[in-house]
Design a protein around this motif. Structure first.
Motif, short mmCIF file in Angstrom:
data_model
loop_
_atom_site.label_atom_id
_atom_site.label_comp_id
_atom_site.label_asym_id
_atom_site.label_seq_id
_atom_site.Cartn_x
_atom_site.Cartn_y
_atom_site.Cartn_z
N PHE A 29 -22.22 -0.94 -98.33
CA PHE A 29 -20.82 -1.33 -99.57
C PHE A 29 -21.38 0.49 -99.44
O PHE A 29 -22.76 1.28 -98.47
N THR A 30 -21.52 1.49 -100.56
CA THR A 30 -21.99 2.53 -100.96
C THR A 30 -22.59 2.89 -102.46
O THR A 30 -21.06 2.70 -103.21
N PRO A 31 -23.26 2.68 -103.24
CA PRO A 31 -24.32 2.70 -102.60
C PRO A 31 -25.34 2.09 -101.45
O PRO A 31 -23.99 0.97 -101.41
N SER A 32 -25.65 2.32 -100.43
CA SER A 32 -26.61 1.54 -99.46
C SER A 32 -27.26 0.69 -100.64
O SER A 32 -27.55 0.38 -101.70
N CYS A 33 -27.34 0.06 -99.76
CA CYS A 33 -28.04 -2.23 -100.52
C CYS A 33 -29.37 -1.49 -100.89
O CYS A 33 -29.70 -1.72 -101.92
N GLN A 55 -29.03 -9.96 -104.45
CA GLN A 55 -27.77 -10.78 -104.59
C GLN A 55 -26.49 -9.55 -103.35
O GLN A 55 -25.49 -9.84 -103.12
N ARG A 56 -27.08 -8.95 -104.26
CA ARG A 56 -25.36 -7.62 -103.19
C ARG A 56 -26.49 -7.97 -101.29
O ARG A 56 -25.22 -7.51 -100.47
N ILE A 57 -27.28 -7.80 -101.13
CA ILE A 57 -27.37 -7.79 -99.65
C ILE A 57 -27.05 -9.11 -98.93
O ILE A 57 -26.75 -9.17 -98.18
N ARG A 58 -26.53 -10.41 -100.38
CA ARG A 58 -25.37 -11.29 -99.29
C ARG A 58 -25.38 -10.89 -99.02
O ARG A 58 -24.14 -11.75 -98.31
#
Length: 78
Positions: A29-33, A55-58
């Protein structure tokens, strides 16, 4: 105070090479996690920011992704 400390720790992780160095991965993703989590902590506070970051990292689970997908931080707490 907690927000600044968490932000500084994430910045140090990023400056040290981030996920490429420590996990041999590149964020989907952008921006990075890590940047997403840092922004979430600064906007929503440490606890809520960490929840959003986790949640984003998952969601970041495709090691063969060739194109980064835009996934901006929500304007309000979901």
């Amino acid at each position: 105070m907690g927000q600044r400390l968490a932000s500084a720790l994430i910045r140090r992780y990023q400056q040290g090479g981030g996920s490429r160095r420590y996990f041999n991965l590149e964020c989907n993703f952008t921006p990075s996690c890590s940047e997403y989590t840092r922004q979430a902590i600064l906007r929503f506070g440490v606890c809520r920011g960490i929840v959003l970051g986790w949640q984003r990292i998952r969601r970041c689970n495709n090691p063969d992704c060739v194109r980064r997908h835009p996934d901006p931080l929500p304007k309000e707490w979901p």
